[in-house]
Design a protein around this motif. Structure first.
Motif, PDB file in Angstrom:
ATOM      1  N   LEU A 228      -8.687   2.147 171.219  1.00  0.00           N
ATOM      2  CA  LEU A 228      -8.337   0.874 170.597  1.00  0.00           C
ATOM      3  C   LEU A 228      -9.140   0.793 169.306  1.00  0.00           C
ATOM      4  CD1 LEU A 228      -7.052  -1.937 170.504  1.00  0.00           C
ATOM      5  CD2 LEU A 228      -8.946  -2.779 171.919  1.00  0.00           C
ATOM      6  N   VAL A 229      -8.453   0.647 168.188  1.00  0.00           N
ATOM      7  CA  VAL A 229      -9.098   0.626 166.876  1.00  0.00           C
ATOM      8  C   VAL A 229      -8.953  -0.769 166.286  1.00  0.00           C
ATOM      9  CG1 VAL A 229      -9.149   1.634 164.562  1.00  0.00           C
ATOM     10  CG2 VAL A 229      -8.610   3.067 166.548  1.00  0.00           C
ATOM     11  N   TYR A 230     -10.082  -1.379 165.962  1.00  0.00           N
ATOM     12  CA  TYR A 230     -10.125  -2.786 165.515  1.00  0.00           C
ATOM     13  C   TYR A 230     -10.780  -2.824 164.139  1.00  0.00           C
ATOM     14  CZ  TYR A 230     -10.523  -7.871 166.504  1.00  0.00           C
ATOM     15  OH  TYR A 230     -10.395  -9.236 166.507  1.00  0.00           O
ATOM     16  N   ASP A 231     -10.033  -3.294 163.135  1.00  0.00           N
ATOM     17  CA  ASP A 231     -10.585  -3.485 161.799  1.00  0.00           C
ATOM     18  C   ASP A 231     -10.840  -4.983 161.621  1.00  0.00           C
ATOM     19  OD1 ASP A 231     -11.136  -3.611 159.029  1.00  0.00           O
ATOM     20  OD2 ASP A 231      -9.831  -1.898 158.633  1.00  0.00           O
ATOM     21  N   LEU A 232     -12.087  -5.357 161.326  1.00  0.00           N
ATOM     22  CA  LEU A 232     -12.418  -6.781 161.211  1.00  0.00           C
ATOM     23  C   LEU A 232     -11.774  -7.437 160.001  1.00  0.00           C
ATOM     24  CD1 LEU A 232     -16.203  -6.930 162.219  1.00  0.00           C
ATOM     25  CD2 LEU A 232     -14.152  -6.948 163.656  1.00  0.00           C
ATOM     26  N   ILE A 233     -11.249  -6.647 159.072  1.00  0.00           N
ATOM     27  CA  ILE A 233     -10.531  -7.199 157.913  1.00  0.00           C
ATOM     28  C   ILE A 233      -9.197  -7.773 158.381  1.00  0.00           C
ATOM     29  CG2 ILE A 233      -9.344  -6.564 155.759  1.00  0.00           C
ATOM     30  CD1 ILE A 233     -11.539  -4.425 155.378  1.00  0.00           C
ATOM     31  N   TYR A 234      -8.815  -8.929 157.822  1.00  0.00           N
ATOM     32  CA  TYR A 234      -7.515  -9.511 158.161  1.00  0.00           C
ATOM     33  C   TYR A 234      -6.624  -9.718 156.938  1.00  0.00           C
ATOM     34  CZ  TYR A 234     -10.192 -13.762 156.994  1.00  0.00           C
ATOM     35  OH  TYR A 234     -10.991 -14.698 156.382  1.00  0.00           O
ATOM     36  N   ASN A 235      -7.127  -9.370 155.764  1.00  0.00           N
ATOM     37  CA  ASN A 235      -6.298  -9.437 154.563  1.00  0.00           C
ATOM     38  C   ASN A 235      -6.574  -8.201 153.717  1.00  0.00           C
ATOM     39  OD1 ASN A 235      -4.588 -10.271 152.555  1.00  0.00           O
ATOM     40  ND2 ASN A 235      -5.975 -11.809 151.705  1.00  0.00           N
ATOM     41  N   PRO A 236      -5.672  -7.201 153.748  1.00  0.00           N
ATOM     42  CA  PRO A 236      -4.330  -7.217 154.357  1.00  0.00           C
ATOM     43  C   PRO A 236      -4.383  -7.108 155.885  1.00  0.00           C
ATOM     44  CG  PRO A 236      -4.792  -5.037 153.540  1.00  0.00           C
ATOM     45  CD  PRO A 236      -5.956  -5.904 153.094  1.00  0.00           C
ATOM     46  N   GLY A 237      -3.293  -7.509 156.511  1.00  0.00           N
ATOM     47  CA  GLY A 237      -3.240  -7.458 157.958  1.00  0.00           C
ATOM     48  C   GLY A 237      -3.191  -6.046 158.504  1.00  0.00           C
ATOM     49  N   GLN A 238      -2.649  -5.115 157.740  1.00  0.00           N
ATOM     50  CA  GLN A 238      -2.583  -3.720 158.151  1.00  0.00           C
ATOM     51  C   GLN A 238      -3.318  -2.887 157.106  1.00  0.00           C
ATOM     52  OE1 GLN A 238      -1.493  -3.015 160.999  1.00  0.00           O
ATOM     53  NE2 GLN A 238      -1.059  -0.838 161.111  1.00  0.00           N
ATOM     54  N   THR A 239      -4.597  -2.650 157.330  1.00  0.00           N
ATOM     55  CA  THR A 239      -5.407  -1.911 156.373  1.00  0.00           C
ATOM     56  C   THR A 239      -5.055  -0.423 156.408  1.00  0.00           C
ATOM     57  OG1 THR A 239      -7.144  -1.512 158.017  1.00  0.00           O
ATOM     58  CG2 THR A 239      -7.340  -3.518 156.666  1.00  0.00           C
ATOM     59  N   SER A 240      -5.500   0.282 155.386  1.00  0.00           N
ATOM     60  CA  SER A 240      -5.295   1.731 155.372  1.00  0.00           C
ATOM     61  C   SER A 240      -5.963   2.378 156.578  1.00  0.00           C
ATOM     62  CB  SER A 240      -5.860   2.321 154.072  1.00  0.00           C
ATOM     63  OG  SER A 240      -5.116   1.872 152.954  1.00  0.00           O
ATOM     64  N   PHE A 241      -7.102   1.856 156.993  1.00  0.00           N
ATOM     65  CA  PHE A 241      -7.803   2.378 158.166  1.00  0.00           C
ATOM     66  C   PHE A 241      -6.923   2.263 159.410  1.00  0.00           C
ATOM     67  CE2 PHE A 241     -10.854   2.436 161.630  1.00  0.00           C
ATOM     68  CZ  PHE A 241     -11.776   3.384 161.220  1.00  0.00           C
ATOM     69  N   LEU A 242      -6.302   1.104 159.606  1.00  0.00           N
ATOM     70  CA  LEU A 242      -5.450   0.907 160.772  1.00  0.00           C
ATOM     71  C   LEU A 242      -4.194   1.763 160.699  1.00  0.00           C
ATOM     72  CD1 LEU A 242      -5.673  -2.937 161.482  1.00  0.00           C
ATOM     73  CD2 LEU A 242      -6.935  -1.063 162.561  1.00  0.00           C
ATOM     74  N   LYS A 243      -3.648   1.908 159.507  1.00  0.00           N
ATOM     75  CA  LYS A 243      -2.450   2.737 159.349  1.00  0.00           C
ATOM     76  C   LYS A 243      -2.737   4.184 159.741  1.00  0.00           C
ATOM     77  CE  LYS A 243      -0.407  -0.048 155.637  1.00  0.00           C
ATOM     78  NZ  LYS A 243      -0.100  -0.108 154.182  1.00  0.00           N
TER      79      LYS A 243
END
Length: 291
Positions: A228-243
């Motif tokens: 499970l990968v959680y990025d604390l950033i919410y803007n943008p909602g889909q960060t490059s890290f999450l992608k």
């Protein structure tokens, strides 16, 4: 309740920060009050550093129910409250103050909000699990402490500034039984640590709008569908890290959940009423582009 209906019985809470113009909290909380028919209002207060003590004193003077506290005051405000709940004391930061009959109690709902979002939105519970956190700043500290207090088995911390990572590990070791290890930035050990983890938390500002293409150095190739990968950033909602994590089949979450549930918990501390979570979520989503 609309603002035109504010009267002498209206309960007042709010936000202390500097600046506060960007905050999503007033809209989120006022929507919740309106939905439940509560005669309450949430107001933003721009409080400069030199006025913080006076502002905190005013909570009792003006009979405010309480306030949220945001940058740059989360650490400074510690000295001005009467009591700290355990998580706030260990984290060393307060984001919520409750006026309990003239006694100001400081809470930290950031880490609790993070853990609540894991449970509510991913059915993930830290007890007995392993996690790695990228970053060692204020957000990472709140998350790391709350994970440890929630029974996490082991935690790896990696940060560009190794000294900060070691300080955070030492701090947590004083208060929890979680096994803590620090991993040097860009070390080969990072691959092993990620592979051994159930949860990956990206807690740096890399990838935040407008610098959406930035990502920390990370071995994405070792991620699997078990992570499970959680990025604390919410803007943008889909960060490059999450992608990048999603391409490996990992489940992903952004920081909206943490933002939502820290507010939910503050709402319930003030009102004693169950928060309308979906109403608050919808109002948050209206305020930013979740792409």
């Amino acid at each position: 309740m609309g603002f035109s209906e504010i009267n002498g019985n209206t309960r007042v809470c709010g936000l202390f920060g500097y600046p506060v113009e960007h905050s999503f909290s007033p809209a989120m909380h006022n929507e919740a009050f309106c939905h439940l028919g509560l005669n309450w209002v949430y107001l933003p207060f721009a409080v400069s550093i030199d006025k913080l003590k006076e502002a905190v004193t005013s909570i009792c003077s003006l009979n405010l129910v309480g306030v949220n506290v945001t940058v740059p005051h989360k650490q400074r405000v510690l000295q001005f409250v009467d009591e700290l709940e355990p998580a706030a004391r260990i984290i060393g930061a307060v984001n919520t103050i409750v006026n309990h009959n003239g006694k100001l109690i400081g809470y930290n709902t950031d880490g609790q909000g993070f853990v609540q979002s894991l449970a509510s939105e991913a059915n993930f519970y830290p007890r007995g699990k392993k996690a790695i956190i990228i970053g060692a700043g204020g957000a990472a500290r709140a998350v790391a402490v709350q994970l440890a207090l929630s029974g996490l088995q082991s935690l790896y911390i990696t940060n560009r500034n190794q000294e900060k990572a070691e300080e955070l590990a030492w701090h947590i070791n004083k208060s929890a039984a979680t096994a803590i290890s620090t991993i040097p930035w860009e070390s080969n050990l990072l691959e092993q640590s990620v592979a051994a983890s159930d949860l990956v938390v990206q807690a740096t500002s890399l990838g935040m709008s407008p610098h959406v293409d930035q990502v920390p150095v990370f071995p994405f190739h070792v991620l699997t569908s078990q992570h499970l990968v959680y990025d604390l950033i919410y803007n943008p909602g889909q960060t490059s890290f999450l992608k990048k994590a999603a391409t490996q089949g990992s489940r992903t979450m952004n920081g909206l959940g943490m933002l939502l549930y820290q507010g939910v918990l503050a709402f319930q501390l003030w009102t004693g009423v169950k928060a309308p979570v979906e109403v608050m979520r919808y109002r948050l989503l209206q305020q930013f582009d979740p792409k």
